[in-house]
Design a protein around this motif. Structure first.
Motif: not given
Length: 227
Positions: A21-28, A43-49
């Protein structure tokens, strides 16, 4: 002699899911944060992991903090994780008005697109050059010969329609962002966002046609892979 390999532990399965999820689906992950937590797009696109994950939910970390996104209902096993996160993304995208087709590139004007682009750019050049359109100047003398109504009429037209032209193109930037770029996952103020919004500011309506043709091609390609 072959040896039986032990099945992966729950911890190993969870680790694989988190890594994927962290490497392939940060957009999700950003979609989850926007829909289920209520964060803004920025805020949601600030490097989510995903920081941690359990059968009851995910802890998603960004540059601004860590947020809990629950599974409702909780998972009964890790085998349910993949279909659940896919379903959650579909729900989030539908609520946010985001398409499953993502625009990740910019396309230069082509063919007839250059005509309105050239016309608008020429108009703005005329606006910038107004201080030099004065009696006795070479521009003034040229306009007396080539422009219907002469330089006086030229000055009146350029000045009169400025706010109309400017306003129309500002509105088009706003609508392109709202109706296309946000819908197709283009982050505001990204390189691709600036390319398209700058383009429509100068080119106008033909920008919509070019962008829609790209989206249509992506849609056809995606549908073709399903068959």
């Amino acid at each position: 002699m072959a040896t039986n390999r032990a099945p992966p532990s729950e911890q190993e399965i969870k680790g694989r899911i988190i890594t994927h999820m962290n490497t392939q689906h940060s957009r999700e992950l950003s979609h989850y944060l926007r829909h289920y937590v209520g964060l803004s797009a920025r805020a949601a696109t600030a490097s989510p992991a995903i920081q941690d994950m359990s059968l009851t939910g995910m802890a998603i970390k960004t540059l601004n903090g860590t947020y809990d996104v629950p599974f409702s209902p909780p998972l009964s096993s890790w085998a349910e994780a993949r279909p659940r996160v896919i379903a959650m993304d579909v729900t989030a995208r539908e609520a946010l008005g985001i398409s499953d087709i993502y625009l990740t590139e910019y396309a230069w004007p082509r063919g007839f697109d250059w005509v309105p682009l050239g016309g608008v750019v020429f108009y703005y050049i005329c606006c910038v050059g107004l201080p030099w359109v004065v009696p006795g100047s070479g521009i003034w003398d040229t306009l007396e010969v080539v422009f219907p109504g002469g330089p006086e009429w030229f000055l009146w037209i350029v000045r009169t329609i400025f706010w109309i032209v400017f306003g129309i193109h500002v509105v088009e930037v706003f609508l392109l962002d709202r109706w296309r770029l946000q819908k197709h996952g283009v982050p505001r103020f990204s390189r691709v966002w600036w390319a398209w919004t700058s383009n429509i500011f100068f080119e106008g309506v033909t920008t919509w046609n070019r962008l829609d043709s790209i989206i249509a091609a992506k849609r056809a390609e995606k549908e073709g892979k399903k068959h």
